[in-house]
Design a protein around this motif. Sequence first.
Motif, PDB file in Angstrom:
ATOM      1  N   ALA A 119       1.322  -1.472   0.169  1.00 27.05           N
ATOM      2  CA  ALA A 119      -0.207   0.309   0.111  1.00 27.05           C
ATOM      3  C   ALA A 119       1.328   1.806  -0.063  1.00 27.05           C
ATOM      4  N   ILE A 120       2.356   1.149   0.717  1.00 25.92           N
ATOM      5  CA  ILE A 120       2.439   2.527   0.772  1.00 25.92           C
ATOM      6  C   ILE A 120       3.245   2.764  -0.342  1.00 25.92           C
ATOM      7  N   GLY A 121       4.171   1.500  -1.024  1.00 20.75           N
ATOM      8  CA  GLY A 121       3.822   1.347  -2.467  1.00 20.75           C
ATOM      9  C   GLY A 121       3.250   2.604  -3.795  1.00 20.75           C
ATOM     10  N   LEU A 122       2.394   1.628  -3.106  1.00 22.88           N
ATOM     11  CA  LEU A 122       1.339   2.209  -3.821  1.00 22.88           C
ATOM     12  C   LEU A 122       0.659   3.538  -3.693  1.00 22.88           C
ATOM     13  N   GLY A 123       0.875   3.995  -2.417  1.00 24.68           N
ATOM     14  CA  GLY A 123       0.737   4.927  -2.629  1.00 24.68           C
ATOM     15  C   GLY A 123       1.574   6.673  -3.097  1.00 24.68           C
ATOM     16  N   CYS A 124       2.406   6.230  -2.785  1.00 19.60           N
ATOM     17  CA  CYS A 124       4.126   6.837  -3.199  1.00 19.60           C
ATOM     18  C   CYS A 124       3.893   6.967  -5.424  1.00 19.60           C
ATOM     19  N   HIS A 125       3.648   5.195  -5.428  1.00 16.67           N
ATOM     20  CA  HIS A 125       3.369   5.773  -6.974  1.00 16.67           C
ATOM     21  C   HIS A 125       2.528   6.530  -7.633  1.00 16.67           C
ATOM     22  N   ARG A 182      -4.824   7.168 -15.505  1.00 18.29           N
ATOM     23  CA  ARG A 182      -5.413   5.719 -14.878  1.00 18.29           C
ATOM     24  C   ARG A 182      -5.085   5.110 -13.866  1.00 18.29           C
ATOM     25  N   VAL A 183      -5.311   5.244 -12.605  1.00 17.74           N
ATOM     26  CA  VAL A 183      -5.104   3.897 -11.638  1.00 17.74           C
ATOM     27  C   VAL A 183      -6.140   2.900 -11.336  1.00 17.74           C
ATOM     28  N   ASP A 184      -6.500   2.945 -12.579  1.00 18.29           N
ATOM     29  CA  ASP A 184      -7.503   1.740 -12.107  1.00 18.29           C
ATOM     30  C   ASP A 184      -6.721   0.417 -11.369  1.00 18.29           C
ATOM     31  N   ILE A 185      -7.471  -0.657 -11.107  1.00 20.23           N
ATOM     32  CA  ILE A 185      -6.487  -2.275 -11.522  1.00 20.23           C
ATOM     33  C   ILE A 185      -5.921  -2.669 -12.317  1.00 20.23           C
ATOM     34  N   LYS A 186      -6.823  -2.630 -12.975  1.00 18.63           N
ATOM     35  CA  LYS A 186      -6.786  -3.178 -14.513  1.00 18.63           C
ATOM     36  C   LYS A 186      -5.109  -2.484 -15.166  1.00 18.63           C
ATOM     37  N   SER A 187      -5.013  -1.331 -15.069  1.00 18.96           N
ATOM     38  CA  SER A 187      -3.808  -0.648 -15.391  1.00 18.96           C
ATOM     39  C   SER A 187      -2.707  -0.546 -14.055  1.00 18.96           C
ATOM     40  N   ALA A 238      -0.937  -4.294 -14.540  1.00 25.44           N
ATOM     41  CA  ALA A 238      -0.454  -4.163 -16.341  1.00 25.44           C
ATOM     42  C   ALA A 238       0.803  -3.328 -16.036  1.00 25.44           C
ATOM     43  N   ARG A 239       0.641  -2.546 -15.095  1.00 24.57           N
ATOM     44  CA  ARG A 239       2.436  -1.460 -14.759  1.00 24.57           C
ATOM     45  C   ARG A 239       2.910  -3.046 -14.260  1.00 24.57           C
ATOM     46  N   PHE A 240       2.688  -3.515 -12.934  1.00 26.23           N
ATOM     47  CA  PHE A 240       2.999  -3.968 -12.038  1.00 26.23           C
ATOM     48  C   PHE A 240       3.422  -5.617 -11.951  1.00 26.23           C
ATOM     49  N   GLN A 241       4.285  -6.181 -11.748  1.00 28.64           N
ATOM     50  CA  GLN A 241       4.081  -7.179 -11.158  1.00 28.64           C
ATOM     51  C   GLN A 241       3.271  -8.296 -10.277  1.00 28.64           C
ATOM     52  N   ARG A 295      -4.393  -8.323  -4.591  1.00 33.73           N
ATOM     53  CA  ARG A 295      -2.727  -7.374  -3.958  1.00 33.73           C
ATOM     54  C   ARG A 295      -3.358  -5.873  -4.296  1.00 33.73           C
ATOM     55  N   ILE A 296      -3.607  -6.014  -5.591  1.00 35.46           N
ATOM     56  CA  ILE A 296      -3.546  -4.579  -6.059  1.00 35.46           C
ATOM     57  C   ILE A 296      -4.642  -3.917  -5.399  1.00 35.46           C
ATOM     58  N   ALA A 297      -6.199  -4.776  -5.305  1.00 33.35           N
ATOM     59  CA  ALA A 297      -6.990  -4.433  -4.767  1.00 33.35           C
ATOM     60  C   ALA A 297      -7.292  -3.469  -3.565  1.00 33.35           C
ATOM     61  N   ALA A 298      -6.586  -5.163  -2.941  1.00 35.29           N
ATOM     62  CA  ALA A 298      -6.131  -5.056  -1.435  1.00 35.29           C
ATOM     63  C   ALA A 298      -5.333  -3.613  -0.790  1.00 35.29           C
ATOM     64  N   GLY A 299      -4.615  -3.744  -1.519  1.00 40.85           N
ATOM     65  CA  GLY A 299      -3.383  -2.382  -1.155  1.00 40.85           C
ATOM     66  C   GLY A 299      -4.516  -1.246  -1.553  1.00 40.85           C
ATOM     67  N   LEU A 300      -5.130  -0.593  -2.585  1.00 42.58           N
ATOM     68  CA  LEU A 300      -5.999   0.527  -2.710  1.00 42.58           C
ATOM     69  C   LEU A 300      -7.005   0.349  -1.511  1.00 42.58           C
ATOM     70  N   ARG A 301      -7.050  -0.561  -1.273  1.00 42.14           N
ATOM     71  CA  ARG A 301      -8.529  -0.527  -0.048  1.00 42.14           C
ATOM     72  C   ARG A 301      -7.940  -0.051   0.984  1.00 42.14           C
ATOM     73  N   GLU A 302      -6.927  -0.208   1.252  1.00 41.07           N
ATOM     74  CA  GLU A 302      -5.758   0.067   2.092  1.00 41.07           C
ATOM     75  C   GLU A 302      -5.671   1.532   2.124  1.00 41.07           C
ATOM     76  N   LEU A 303      -5.161   2.293   0.644  1.00 42.12           N
ATOM     77  CA  LEU A 303      -4.999   3.750   1.229  1.00 42.12           C
ATOM     78  C   LEU A 303      -6.595   4.390   0.903  1.00 42.12           C
ATOM     79  N   GLU A 304      -7.496   3.372   0.762  1.00 43.46           N
ATOM     80  CA  GLU A 304      -8.741   4.036   0.958  1.00 43.46           C
ATOM     81  C   GLU A 304      -9.463   4.036   2.565  1.00 43.46           C
ATOM     82  N   THR A 305      -9.470   3.634   3.463  1.00 42.71           N
ATOM     83  CA  THR A 305      -9.053   3.787   4.503  1.00 42.71           C
ATOM     84  C   THR A 305      -8.632   4.276   5.546  1.00 42.71           C
ATOM     85  N   HIS A 306      -7.117   4.493   4.819  1.00 40.78           N
ATOM     86  CA  HIS A 306      -6.054   5.679   5.615  1.00 40.78           C
ATOM     87  C   HIS A 306      -6.665   7.303   5.223  1.00 40.78           C
ATOM     88  N   GLY A 307      -6.978   6.991   4.073  1.00 37.72           N
ATOM     89  CA  GLY A 307      -7.997   8.228   3.454  1.00 37.72           C
ATOM     90  C   GLY A 307      -6.629   8.790   2.620  1.00 37.72           C
TER      91      GLY A 307
END
Length: 322
Positions: free
Chosen positions: A60-66, A75-80, A83-86, A91-103
């Motif tokens: 989640a920290i890496g996604l937030g910084c990116h 575009r920062v949807d799950i599909k994009s 395609a950008r990361f491995q 896992r991408i959806a879980a990281g985005l939910r963490e960022l949404e939970t903490h604002g």
Amino acid sequence: MDTQHPSAPPRAQSRLAADNHPNRRLHTGGGLIHENTRHTERFVVIGNHLTQHPELSLLAIGLGCHIQSLPRGARVDIKSLTARFQEGATRIAAGLRELETHGYLRRERERVSSGRIVTRTISCNQPGSRRPTAGHAPARSARPGHGTAPVPATAPVSAAEFAPAIAPVPGAEPVAAPAKRQAARKKSLPEVPQPACPAPLLLRQAADLLAALHRHDPRLLLSTCDTAHLAPGVAAWLEREVSPAAVRHALTAHLPDAPLCRPAALLAHRLAAQLPPPPPFRAQASPSSAARHPLRNCDGCDRAFRSPAPGRCHDCRTPVAA
């Protein structure tokens, strides 16, 4: 005044020289040593509250910084992001939910000029700060030690509020409530026959039969949701004059030796594929065609007999006719 001093430096030494930079000083102990170079282009300022967040995962920290480093309109949807990361979509959806939970992320739906409703993704580099309104400058958070009152925090953002806004990705399991998961599981089972007259007593007998199947085979231990789905199919068998023992034998006979991953699906298939035909038609017994005449007394022997008109009984008429 005109005396030259060759030992004096020609100009003042810059503090940013490599040997005098404070971050390049040698440390006697272990630990981290920074070797920093000032950026003049292609950089972004990210707060330590994100990079050193005590509750966010490293993903989640890496996604937030990116996301904070991307330009406006990216575009920062799950599909994009997949395609950008491995990392996978889950896992991408879980990281985005963490960022949404903490604002750090917020999703808002807007109607564009064409009439379509689109989802806007808003990246917040300072969670809890006031959102800027029209005609007002964005509020700045107070720096500690400057005597400025901190900006009051807004209400925390709930992850469940914006969870449906994330676009689903093929192959990724969506996050749903337990009731929705049970409904989806029930819908995924094969259809079973339905009784013509679903009497409560008949359905109860069918549910009891299904609940006792695990006594014949431990692999046939069914859940409450699966039993409710299969009970009408068993009731349809019982309605066709099939005994409970015959229904039990049809469901438990010749099971595969391999482990049963979905026993409810196997039972539903058997109930539908091996459904017996309806019982043969039985015509109701029609009343006798002979009319039921009233009782009369015989004129010869005075016995009672049934006849449409007064006269003699059968025994008395026979000798006369002879």
